[in-house]
Design a protein around this motif. Sequence first.
Motif, mmCIF file in Angstrom:
data_model
loop_
_atom_site.group_PDB
_atom_site.id
_atom_site.type_symbol
_atom_site.label_atom_id
_atom_site.label_comp_id
_atom_site.label_asym_id
_atom_site.label_seq_id
_atom_site.Cartn_x
_atom_site.Cartn_y
_atom_site.Cartn_z
ATOM 1 N N PRO A 78 -7.343 0.352 1.009
ATOM 2 C CA PRO A 78 -6.297 -0.616 1.348
ATOM 3 C C PRO A 78 -6.624 -2.047 0.892
ATOM 4 C CG PRO A 78 -7.487 0.068 3.318
ATOM 5 C CD PRO A 78 -8.000 0.913 2.196
ATOM 6 N N TRP A 83 -0.256 0.535 -5.947
ATOM 7 C CA TRP A 83 -1.414 0.993 -5.154
ATOM 8 C C TRP A 83 -1.811 2.386 -5.596
ATOM 9 C CZ3 TRP A 83 -1.868 3.878 -0.096
ATOM 10 C CH2 TRP A 83 -3.146 3.721 0.461
ATOM 11 N N LEU A 116 0.847 -1.200 0.000
ATOM 12 C CA LEU A 116 0.000 0.000 0.000
ATOM 13 C C LEU A 116 0.882 1.249 0.000
ATOM 14 C CD1 LEU A 116 -2.669 -1.058 2.663
ATOM 15 C CD2 LEU A 116 -2.667 -1.478 0.209
#
Lengths: 288, 172
Positions: A193, A188, A167
């Motif tokens: 998330p 990401w 992330l």
Amino acid sequence: MRNLLDFVIKHSSWFVFLFFAILSCRLLFNSNPYQHSIYFTSANVVCSSVYELFNNVTSYFHLRDINEDLQQRNAMLENEMVSLRNEINNYKMLLPDTNAVPEVYQHFDFVIAHVISNSVSQPYNYITINRGSDDGIRPEMGVVDQNGVVGIVNVVGRHSARIVSLLNPNLRLSCKVKNSDFFGSLVWDCESPQYAVLEELPRHVEFENGDTIITSGYSTVFPEGLIVGVIDGKMPTNDDNFYTLRIRLTTDFSRLSTVRAIKNNMKDELRELEKADFGNSNKERGKS
Amino acid sequence: MSKSALQFTGLFIGMLLAQAICNRICLFGVAVPMVFIYFIIRLPMNLSVNWVICLSFFLGLGVDIFGDTQGMNALACTVLAVCRRSVFLLYFPREDDLGNPIPSIRSLGIAVYAKYMVTAVLLYCTVVFLIQAFALKHFEITLLRIISSTILTFLVLLGFDSIATTRREKRL
């Protein structure tokens, strides 16, 4: 002592009563089969419920150890799986030449670590683990948990290390759709998330929603075949040659506890090869 | 003292034998006369609790041996022996006013004595039948046995007491 004697004398009738009551109960339960059986059945029910309750409470205290054991076992099995996969590939390649004996590669080792700090809500997320250089952690080691890829080791202290989380937009991971050889780059997008984006996947790759995304193995960090996520759907893109896919990550970053750092035993060898190759090409370029 | 000890020894043996016979009686399939507890009821109030417990236990044990019910009556008698004094004080709070320490119709009066006796019998029957059943599965039958045995025992014991009192009065 005197007080104790006084106490016993004062309450002697209770002691006498207890003595005779116990004696009577002993006679009752030993000599009467009906009472004996009921006593044992009831005692067993009470004991079993007490033991169950006790076990329910104490089992929580051992969960950490059990988890670690399972992680170690998992790591061992994963290691075995990787080496067996390599062996199968070698057999496939050497099938016509039955005399050749393939070498079993033991490329990867795993170091178990506990997450001591983690973030999922920042634009650039990092994870800290309780293992460092003393435990064999080195920078650029891949980190996974039981569900999938977690990140890559960035900075290493003696007893702790910082991991660049998946992330984190700075991390780009080479991934492919399972059972195909075309790879893309997972990154990401700073939104959820639970989701990431797989970019630069060639247009002619066939896939369906729900297909598994795995590591491609085109780096020394992660072996091939580690699960990263599943395809959630296509995303709009300006490039006509490539797809951009929305990937639902299998790793639950908000509940990370025990992770495994992957140690590639052939990393140095591969690096040296790459350097040598790079040096030779430079020389050749100089000659020409 | 020795005379009353002898009397109580005789009562002990007499009650044991009486109960050995009464064990064979079962009225309507539920009511059993528990006559032997008359001995425990009649024990003097100034007798030490430890002695009462000991005598009651051995009386119960004797009945158990005759009736092949090891421990049941012994346990119930021990419980009754412990509670006897409390039951007595429940109906006769001023113990100092008691002329004769042996509970009887004459020393307590018919009303107090009957209440004391019925409570003691009920307590004993409750304990012994609950031990016999040892489960709440057929509680209605157990309750019926407790109530019917209490009534029967109470009537029999009251009869005993009336006969004993009448004889004494005649002697006087």
